[in-house]
Write an enzyme that holds these catalytic residues in place. Structure first.
Site, PDB file in Angstrom:
ATOM      1  N   SER A  57       0.673  -1.193   0.196  1.00 37.86           N
ATOM      2  CA  SER A  57       0.185   0.115   0.010  1.00 37.86           C
ATOM      3  C   SER A  57       0.793   1.026  -0.179  1.00 37.86           C
ATOM      4  CB  SER A  57      -0.934  -0.176   1.359  1.00 37.86           C
ATOM      5  OG  SER A  57      -2.056  -0.577   1.268  1.00 37.86           O
ATOM      6  N   TYR A 114      -2.182  -2.789 -10.391  1.00 35.69           N
ATOM      7  CA  TYR A 114      -1.772  -2.455  -9.617  1.00 35.69           C
ATOM      8  C   TYR A 114      -0.978  -3.542  -8.580  1.00 35.69           C
ATOM      9  CZ  TYR A 114      -4.345  -2.396  -5.169  1.00 35.69           C
ATOM     10  OH  TYR A 114      -4.143  -1.826  -3.519  1.00 35.69           O
ATOM     11  N   TYR A 148      -4.262   3.424   7.446  1.00 41.24           N
ATOM     12  CA  TYR A 148      -5.989   2.549   7.348  1.00 41.24           C
ATOM     13  C   TYR A 148      -6.908   3.128   8.281  1.00 41.24           C
ATOM     14  CZ  TYR A 148      -2.672  -1.049   5.763  1.00 41.24           C
ATOM     15  OH  TYR A 148      -1.182  -1.113   4.456  1.00 41.24           O
ATOM     16  N   VAL A 166       1.139  -4.274   3.676  1.00 39.85           N
ATOM     17  CA  VAL A 166       0.626  -5.372   4.627  1.00 39.85           C
ATOM     18  C   VAL A 166       1.938  -6.453   4.424  1.00 39.85           C
ATOM     19  CG1 VAL A 166      -1.576  -5.432   4.371  1.00 39.85           C
ATOM     20  CG2 VAL A 166      -0.039  -6.144   2.449  1.00 39.85           C
TER      21      VAL A 166
HETATM   22  N1  GLN Z   1      -1.169  -4.978  -2.173  1.00 36.72           N
HETATM   23  C1  GLN Z   1      -2.079  -5.301  -1.377  1.00 36.72           C
HETATM   24  C2  GLN Z   1      -4.065  -5.438  -1.675  1.00 36.72           C
HETATM   25  O1  GLN Z   1      -4.442  -4.542  -2.494  1.00 36.72           O
HETATM   26  C3  GLN Z   1      -2.140  -4.104  -0.367  1.00 36.72           C
HETATM   27  C4  GLN Z   1      -3.030  -3.806   0.380  1.00 36.72           C
HETATM   28  C5  GLN Z   1      -2.421  -3.257   1.697  1.00 36.72           C
HETATM   29  O2  GLN Z   1      -0.753  -2.829   1.761  1.00 36.72           O
HETATM   30  N2  GLN Z   1      -2.702  -3.027   2.790  1.00 36.72           N
HETATM   31  O3  GLN Z   1      -4.801  -6.009  -1.030  1.00 36.72           O
END
Ligand code: GLN
Length: 309
Positions: free
Chosen positions: A65, A193, A245, A263
């Protein structure tokens, strides 16, 4: 000077590392499961040259993210604020990053901000380029320019692993396509993405990007502007309001530094007109933030009085 305080930084990393036992490595993207949950490392850029590090800062990890900050910068440079914010809002959600609920309950059906998955997917769809490769190439070139590290690539295994399991992000994208927020082919958007999320960096790279965002978007060595000032401000503001978040409010109180987590366990932090910090600690708390990384940022903020509030 933080950079003269190596002993204290080592101590803070050691102390924060004890928190990893209460966290868990992300497993909903299968390729992330292999990370060592006990690791914690940090790099801090204090000025254009000085960088202090602790832990194994050679270790690489994927942006996940954190990439949302960089795609937002690029989309804003490509399209301008009016167009970007006609498709994605500016308000925090209080929901988990991959939640769908507000897309449906809010009218119009556009994502509330660019730091949640729905918003980031919409932002990614606005990057200029005639193919996935061209758009990804532009994003990578931007990251090479920011970090000065032209060896940065995306991790194919992580990208493939997420692409094959990204059904929630697919649903968010289809929902937005139905409502006219995105126009792309969903599979092309998902390919871009998941590759953007799988871009591989180390803590130093993150700290350098964090430093540039903190310091008016100017290139570290040459002082040449890479990100226009007003865009660097927008990025920092989203990092404060939505960067961690649905833990962003508590983080603002306890730490008070604009930051963005991913994440994989990475956190990039930008103290306005101050340091840039890159952290890697893959054990996550229940909201998906690096548990030891959060603790470390809290200690750093207290010791060096880094809160912006
Ligand atoms: N690639 C992850 C997703 O879309 C990124 C989410 C994250 O880092 N919170 O679920």
């Amino acid at each position: 000077m933080i950079c003269n305080d190596k002993e204290a930084i080592d101590y803070m990393v050691e102390e924060a590392n004890t928190y990893t036992k209460d966290g868990r490595v992300a497993d909903y993207i299968p390729a992330l499961k292999v990370a060592d949950p006990d690791t914690l490392s940090v790099a801090i850029y204090e000025n254009e040259k000085t960088c202090i590090t602790a832990g194994n800062t050679e270790e690489t990890f994927t942006l996940q993210s954190i990439s949302k900050v960089l795609t937002l910068a690029l989309a804003l440079m490509d399209r301008g604020e009016d167009e970007v914010f006609s498709r994605v809002g500016m308000e925090p959600t209080g929901d988990p990053f991959n939640s769908m609920i507000k897309l449906e309950t809010h009218s119009p059906s556009r994502p509330l901000n660019p730091m949640i998955n729905a918003g980031a997917l919409a932002v990614t769809s606005m990057i200029y380029g005639s193919s996935v490769d061209e758009k990804l190439g532009r994003l990578l070139a931007f990251i090479h320019e920011l970090t000065g590290n032209s060896s940065i690539r995306y991790d194919e295994k992580v990208a493939k692993s997420e692409y094959e399991t990204a059904d929630l992000n697919r649903s968010l994208s289809y929902f937005m396509k139905q409502h006219g927020v995105i126009e792309d082919e969903v599979e092309h958007l998902l390919e871009l993405y998941t590759k953007q999320c799988a871009i591989e960096v180390n803590c130093r790279d993150l700290a350098k990007i964090g430093y540039i965002i903190a310091n008016e978007g100017k290139h570290v060595e040459s002082q040449r502007p890479i990100i226009p000032l007003h865009i660097a401000r927008i990025l920092k503001t989203f990092m404060v309001t939505c960067g961690m978040y649905n833990a962003s409010g508590e983080f603002a109180i306890r730490v008070g530094i604009p930051a963005k987590s991913g994440v994989s366990g990475g956190i990039m932090a930008s103290v306005p007109y101050g340091v840039g910090i890159g952290i890697y600690g893959p054990a996550l708390d229940d909201k998906g933030n690096s548990i030891a990384g959060m603790r470390l940022l809290e200690s750093l903020s207290q010791r060096y009085d880094l809160s912006i509030f």
